[in-house]
Design an enzyme around this catalytic site. Structure first.
Site, PDB file in Angstrom:
ATOM      1  N   ASP A 150     -23.508   9.407   5.778  1.00  0.00           N
ATOM      2  CA  ASP A 150     -23.304  10.823   5.740  1.00  0.00           C
ATOM      3  C   ASP A 150     -21.999  11.256   5.651  1.00  0.00           C
ATOM      4  O   ASP A 150     -21.607  12.417   6.123  1.00  0.00           O
ATOM      5  CB  ASP A 150     -24.071  11.537   6.889  1.00  0.00           C
ATOM      6  N   LYS A 201     -20.821  10.690   0.327  1.00  0.00           N
ATOM      7  CA  LYS A 201     -20.607   9.731  -0.595  1.00  0.00           C
ATOM      8  C   LYS A 201     -21.092  10.420  -1.797  1.00  0.00           C
ATOM      9  O   LYS A 201     -20.767  10.338  -2.982  1.00  0.00           O
ATOM     10  CB  LYS A 201     -21.571   8.656  -0.227  1.00  0.00           C
ATOM     11  N   GLY A 202     -22.158  11.402  -1.564  1.00  0.00           N
ATOM     12  CA  GLY A 202     -22.926  12.089  -2.730  1.00  0.00           C
ATOM     13  C   GLY A 202     -21.868  12.647  -3.490  1.00  0.00           C
ATOM     14  O   GLY A 202     -21.556  12.842  -4.688  1.00  0.00           O
ATOM     15  N   ASN A 219     -34.192   6.222   2.194  1.00  0.00           N
ATOM     16  CA  ASN A 219     -33.819   6.459   3.346  1.00  0.00           C
ATOM     17  C   ASN A 219     -32.447   7.185   3.389  1.00  0.00           C
ATOM     18  O   ASN A 219     -31.897   7.671   4.501  1.00  0.00           O
ATOM     19  CB  ASN A 219     -33.621   5.333   4.469  1.00  0.00           C
ATOM     20  N   GLY A 260     -29.716  10.189   2.232  1.00  0.00           N
ATOM     21  CA  GLY A 260     -29.857  11.682   2.020  1.00  0.00           C
ATOM     22  C   GLY A 260     -28.422  11.852   1.509  1.00  0.00           C
ATOM     23  O   GLY A 260     -27.367  11.826   2.332  1.00  0.00           O
ATOM     24  N   HIS A 261     -28.088  12.583   0.066  1.00  0.00           N
ATOM     25  CA  HIS A 261     -27.068  13.168  -0.192  1.00  0.00           C
ATOM     26  C   HIS A 261     -27.089  14.492  -0.577  1.00  0.00           C
ATOM     27  O   HIS A 261     -27.752  14.701  -1.531  1.00  0.00           O
ATOM     28  CB  HIS A 261     -26.435  12.361  -1.599  1.00  0.00           C
ATOM     29  N   GLN A 287     -25.878   4.633   2.584  1.00  0.00           N
ATOM     30  CA  GLN A 287     -25.651   4.106   4.203  1.00  0.00           C
ATOM     31  C   GLN A 287     -24.247   3.924   4.149  1.00  0.00           C
ATOM     32  O   GLN A 287     -23.424   4.241   3.588  1.00  0.00           O
ATOM     33  CB  GLN A 287     -26.702   3.015   4.618  1.00  0.00           C
ATOM     34  N   THR A 334     -29.333  -0.708   9.332  1.00  0.00           N
ATOM     35  CA  THR A 334     -30.455  -0.470   8.147  1.00  0.00           C
ATOM     36  C   THR A 334     -30.434  -2.058   7.866  1.00  0.00           C
ATOM     37  O   THR A 334     -29.855  -3.030   8.417  1.00  0.00           O
ATOM     38  CB  THR A 334     -29.880   0.490   7.174  1.00  0.00           C
ATOM     39  N   THR A 345     -34.418  13.081   7.253  1.00  0.00           N
ATOM     40  CA  THR A 345     -35.443  13.264   8.478  1.00  0.00           C
ATOM     41  C   THR A 345     -35.175  14.657   9.231  1.00  0.00           C
ATOM     42  O   THR A 345     -35.916  15.008  10.128  1.00  0.00           O
ATOM     43  CB  THR A 345     -35.297  12.153   9.337  1.00  0.00           C
ATOM     44  N   GLY A 346     -34.044  15.528   8.885  1.00  0.00           N
ATOM     45  CA  GLY A 346     -34.000  16.648   9.604  1.00  0.00           C
ATOM     46  C   GLY A 346     -33.526  16.529  11.238  1.00  0.00           C
ATOM     47  O   GLY A 346     -33.509  17.449  11.822  1.00  0.00           O
ATOM     48  N   ARG A 380     -27.390  15.433  13.554  1.00  0.00           N
ATOM     49  CA  ARG A 380     -26.608  14.150  13.913  1.00  0.00           C
ATOM     50  C   ARG A 380     -25.980  14.354  15.099  1.00  0.00           C
ATOM     51  O   ARG A 380     -25.377  15.255  15.447  1.00  0.00           O
ATOM     52  CB  ARG A 380     -25.575  14.199  12.576  1.00  0.00           C
ATOM     53  N   GLY A 392     -11.332  16.251   1.199  1.00  0.00           N
ATOM     54  CA  GLY A 392     -12.442  17.098   0.976  1.00  0.00           C
ATOM     55  C   GLY A 392     -12.041  18.235   2.052  1.00  0.00           C
ATOM     56  O   GLY A 392     -11.862  18.217   2.982  1.00  0.00           O
ATOM     57  N   GLY A 439     -14.207  21.376   1.611  1.00  0.00           N
ATOM     58  CA  GLY A 439     -15.341  22.054   1.581  1.00  0.00           C
ATOM     59  C   GLY A 439     -16.417  21.329   0.758  1.00  0.00           C
ATOM     60  O   GLY A 439     -16.206  20.188   0.169  1.00  0.00           O
TER      61      GLY A 439
HETATM   62  P1  GDP Z   1     -23.689  11.092   2.052  1.00  0.00           P
HETATM   63  O1  GDP Z   1     -25.065  10.595   2.678  1.00  0.00           O
HETATM   64  O2  GDP Z   1     -22.668  10.473   2.260  1.00  0.00           O
HETATM   65  O3  GDP Z   1     -23.573  11.536   0.742  1.00  0.00           O
HETATM   66  O4  GDP Z   1     -23.441  12.656   2.866  1.00  0.00           O
HETATM   67  P2  GDP Z   1     -24.470  13.775   3.055  1.00  0.00           P
HETATM   68  O5  GDP Z   1     -24.845  14.432   2.055  1.00  0.00           O
HETATM   69  O6  GDP Z   1     -25.476  13.215   3.816  1.00  0.00           O
HETATM   70  O7  GDP Z   1     -23.540  14.609   4.265  1.00  0.00           O
HETATM   71  C1  GDP Z   1     -22.295  15.209   3.887  1.00  0.00           C
HETATM   72  C2  GDP Z   1     -22.487  16.538   3.918  1.00  0.00           C
HETATM   73  O8  GDP Z   1     -21.166  17.244   4.228  1.00  0.00           O
HETATM   74  C3  GDP Z   1     -23.205  17.192   2.707  1.00  0.00           C
HETATM   75  O9  GDP Z   1     -23.743  18.568   3.342  1.00  0.00           O
HETATM   76  C4  GDP Z   1     -21.932  17.795   1.849  1.00  0.00           C
HETATM   77  O10 GDP Z   1     -22.170  18.836   1.255  1.00  0.00           O
HETATM   78  C5  GDP Z   1     -20.821  18.184   3.138  1.00  0.00           C
HETATM   79  N1  GDP Z   1     -19.547  17.863   2.551  1.00  0.00           N
HETATM   80  C6  GDP Z   1     -19.089  16.822   1.811  1.00  0.00           C
HETATM   81  N2  GDP Z   1     -17.676  16.938   1.749  1.00  0.00           N
HETATM   82  C7  GDP Z   1     -17.160  18.131   2.663  1.00  0.00           C
HETATM   83  C8  GDP Z   1     -16.158  18.737   2.619  1.00  0.00           C
HETATM   84  O11 GDP Z   1     -14.931  18.208   2.496  1.00  0.00           O
HETATM   85  N3  GDP Z   1     -16.104  19.929   3.702  1.00  0.00           N
HETATM   86  C9  GDP Z   1     -17.269  20.262   4.008  1.00  0.00           C
HETATM   87  N4  GDP Z   1     -17.350  21.478   4.731  1.00  0.00           N
HETATM   88  N5  GDP Z   1     -18.200  19.797   3.852  1.00  0.00           N
HETATM   89  C10 GDP Z   1     -18.722  18.715   2.980  1.00  0.00           C
HETATM   90  P1  IMO Z   2     -26.659   8.007   3.746  1.00  0.00           P
HETATM   91  O1  IMO Z   2     -26.741   7.213   2.489  1.00  0.00           O
HETATM   92  C1  IMO Z   2     -27.355   8.138   8.000  1.00  0.00           C
HETATM   93  C2  IMO Z   2     -29.864   4.933   9.791  1.00  0.00           C
HETATM   94  C3  IMO Z   2     -31.243   5.458  10.367  1.00  0.00           C
HETATM   95  C4  IMO Z   2     -31.427   4.240  11.389  1.00  0.00           C
HETATM   96  C5  IMO Z   2     -30.780   3.058  10.689  1.00  0.00           C
HETATM   97  C6  IMO Z   2     -32.219   2.470  10.124  1.00  0.00           C
HETATM   98  O2  IMO Z   2     -27.268   9.419   3.632  1.00  0.00           O
HETATM   99  O3  IMO Z   2     -25.477   7.994   4.451  1.00  0.00           O
HETATM  100  P2  IMO Z   2     -33.658   2.634   7.946  1.00  0.00           P
HETATM  101  O4  IMO Z   2     -34.740   3.836   7.784  1.00  0.00           O
HETATM  102  O5  IMO Z   2     -32.629   2.240   7.022  1.00  0.00           O
HETATM  103  O6  IMO Z   2     -34.180   1.320   8.442  1.00  0.00           O
HETATM  104  O7  IMO Z   2     -32.774   3.163   9.510  1.00  0.00           O
HETATM  105  O8  IMO Z   2     -30.001   3.426   9.899  1.00  0.00           O
HETATM  106  N1  IMO Z   2     -29.550   5.383   8.385  1.00  0.00           N
HETATM  107  C7  IMO Z   2     -28.960   6.454   7.878  1.00  0.00           C
HETATM  108  N2  IMO Z   2     -28.011   7.250   8.643  1.00  0.00           N
HETATM  109  N3  IMO Z   2     -27.161   8.254   6.653  1.00  0.00           N
HETATM  110  C8  IMO Z   2     -28.034   7.403   5.973  1.00  0.00           C
HETATM  111  O9  IMO Z   2     -27.816   7.172   4.629  1.00  0.00           O
HETATM  112  C9  IMO Z   2     -28.974   6.296   6.512  1.00  0.00           C
HETATM  113  N4  IMO Z   2     -29.746   5.409   6.210  1.00  0.00           N
HETATM  114  C10 IMO Z   2     -30.443   4.821   7.298  1.00  0.00           C
HETATM  115  O10 IMO Z   2     -31.090   6.960  11.032  1.00  0.00           O
HETATM  116  O11 IMO Z   2     -30.560   4.702  12.612  1.00  0.00           O
HETATM  117 MG    MG Z   3     -26.504  11.123   3.818  1.00  0.00          MG
END
Ligand code: GDP
Ligand code: IMO
Ligand code: MG
Length: 429
Positions: A13, A16-17, A38, A40-41, A223, A238, A300-301, A304, A412, A414
């Site tokens: 998280d 990366k997205g 698994n 979430g981006h 991940q 994972t 999963t809501g 973090r 980043g 925002g």
């Molecule tokens: P990923 O799984 O690595 O793609 O990351 P997620 O999307 O799960 O979580 C990153 C969160 O941070 C998302 O809600 C993005 O919209 C947000 N985000 C990414 N870059 C920035 C940033 O530079 N500033 C802020 N405030 N939010 C960001």
């Molecule tokens: P992104 O790509 C954060 C965590 C789960 C759990 C462990 C194993 O959005 O960064 P799994 O279902 O993969 O067997 O769970 O890994 N996990 C993540 N945590 N971001 C993710 O993906 C994750 N994918 C798996 O919470 O601790």
């Molecule tokens: Mg994510």
């Protein structure tokens, strides 16, 4: 020709997205090499928010071909739900291509994921419950089902039947669950065959040919490093290799072709699920990062867990991924907090560790050693160059760069596509 790998440097998280979305506009292919639904981006494009789970964020780029690589595990129901959801919002997922060698998640993998977690009780990993671990376990045990199997009914039936021979014993005798009828599983997979077939390609060949022709390919890891089954905080990981080497394996692109290894790292740290986390905060600052950063898992809501920047983790991730560049995200979240602690090393029962301890017990007992830097007060969300950032924000980034063993090329400020400072463009390196 550019072959860029995007890797999470912490526990996922990191953004990366968003990073992929920005670079995706400049590449020809975006391939997801590992993981499944698994992930979430969240990607924000023109004020519209998209939440992707299985598909690579490159699906939102106008021209790039999104690919699910051989290293991905695909839940077909989730795949088509996600495609339908995107298309209902006007996005175009028709360019999506899938490796014939990717594995598929069967309904029994999801059942096993949940019962195994329940069985572990207090020792549970806190998985996403999507069947990811059991699907990879079958792949490595050589009893997995691949995308190509779905197009040969007799092979599919043989493979499903032999996988269930053992699994049904486990489900019934160990977990007190009902046996699963192989025919039901065969029908489940066959029901997707027609829709799936036009998307399936020899992805490994096509991606290499694209590179031969001088095209640009981005590998978007799911991940993150600390969740890697080899390099992460095992067993709280994972079941795939989200590191740069894993991206090569999961896409069929050889390591000598990689031109940039881009680590995505938050200006602080978060983690979802169980496992050690040295800089985790249980005070008002943890709550501040959670609420101001909007730190709720997309998949999963779950809230973090939040903590300060850990440069031991950053150095470790730079090393195991051979990072050439870092993308520091969410710097804006730290605005106005007074002082920012940075973890520079760990104290383990009186011993100082500047690098990641090998022993899991040492890591579980690691206490962060902090230095602090003054935070800036100014709103930075409109800054578009490094020079526009307040001096204190520049100082913070310069210190992170010194401590993390890798140059910072993107920042980043925002969630929006345009809320990014580009210091070095990896497309030009
Ligand atoms: P990923 O799984 O690595 O793609 O990351 P997620 O999307 O799960 O979580 C990153 C969160 O941070 C998302 O809600 C993005 O919209 C947000 N985000 C990414 N870059 C920035 C940033 O530079 N500033 C802020 N405030 N939010 C960001
Ligand atoms: P992104 O790509 C954060 C965590 C789960 C759990 C462990 C194993 O959005 O960064 P799994 O279902 O993969 O067997 O769970 O890994 N996990 C993540 N945590 N971001 C993710 O993906 C994750 N994918 C798996 O919470 O601790
Ligand atoms: Mg994510």
């Amino acid at each position: 020709m550019a072959a860029i790998v995007v890797v999470g440097a912490q526990w996922g998280d990191e953004g990366k997205g968003k990073a992929t979305d920005i670079l995706g506009c400049q590449v020809d292919y975006v391939v997801k090499p590992n993981g499944g639904n698994n992930a979430g981006h969240t990607v924000v494009v023109g004020g519209e928010k998209y939440e992707l789970k299985l598909l690579p964020a490159g699906v939102l780029s106008e021209n790039a071909v999104p690919v699910l690589g051989n290293g991905v595990v695909i839940n077909l129901e989730a795949l088509f739900d996600e495609i339908d959801g995107l298309e209902a919002r006007g996005a175009n997922a028709s360019r999506l291509r899938i490796s014939a060698n990717a594995h598929v998640v069967a309904p029994y993998h999801q059942v096993l994921d949940r019962v195994q977690e329940r069985f572990l009780g207090k020792r549970a990993i806190g998985t996403t419950g999507r069947g990811i671990g059991p699907t990879y376990a079958d792949k490595v045990s050589r009893v997995g089902i691949r995308v190509q199997d779905i197009f040969d009914e007799s092979i599919l039936r043989q493979k499903v039947t032999s996988a269930l021979d053992v699994k049904n014993q486990i489900l019934v005798k160990m977990y007190n669950r009902k046996a699963i009828d192989p025919e039901q599983i065969v029908d489940y997979f066959l029901s997707y065959a027609d829709r799936l077939e036009p998307m399936v390609i020899e992805a490994e060949l096509e991606l290499n040919r694209a590179l031969d022709e001088g095209k640009h390919v981005l590998m978007e890891g799911g991940q993150a490093t600390m969740l890697d089954v080899d390099h992460g905080t095992y067993p709280f990981v994972t079941s795939s290799n989200p590191t740069a080497g894993g991206a090569c394996v999961g896409s069929g692109i050889g390591p000598t072709r990689i031109t940039s290894s881009l680590g995505i790292i938050k200006a602080y740290t978060t983690r979802v699920g169980a496992g050690p986390f040295p800089t985790e905060l249980f005070d008002k600052w943890g709550e501040f990062l959670q609420t101001t950063g909007g730190e709720v898992g997309v998949n999963t809501g779950r809230k973090r867990r939040c903590g300060w920047y850990d440069s031991v983790v950053a150095r470790y991730a730079s090393r195991v991924n051979g990072f050439t560049d870092l993308f520091v995200t969410k710097l804006d979240v730290l605005t106005g907090i007074g002082e920012i602690p940075i973890c520079v090393a760990y104290d383990v029962d009186g011993r100082r560790f500047d690098e990641m301890p090998t022993s899991q017990s040492d890591f579980h007992h690691a206490e962060p050693i902090y230095e602090t830097m003054p935070a800036w007060e100014e709103d930075i969300t409109g800054c578009r160059t490094f020079g526009e950032l307040p001096q204190r924000a520049q100082d913070y980034l310069n210190r992170l760069e010194e401590l993390s063993g890798c140059r910072i090329s993107y920042v980043g400020v925002g969630p929006g596509r345009d809320q990014t400072i580009v210091i070095n463009d990896v497309m030009e390196s």
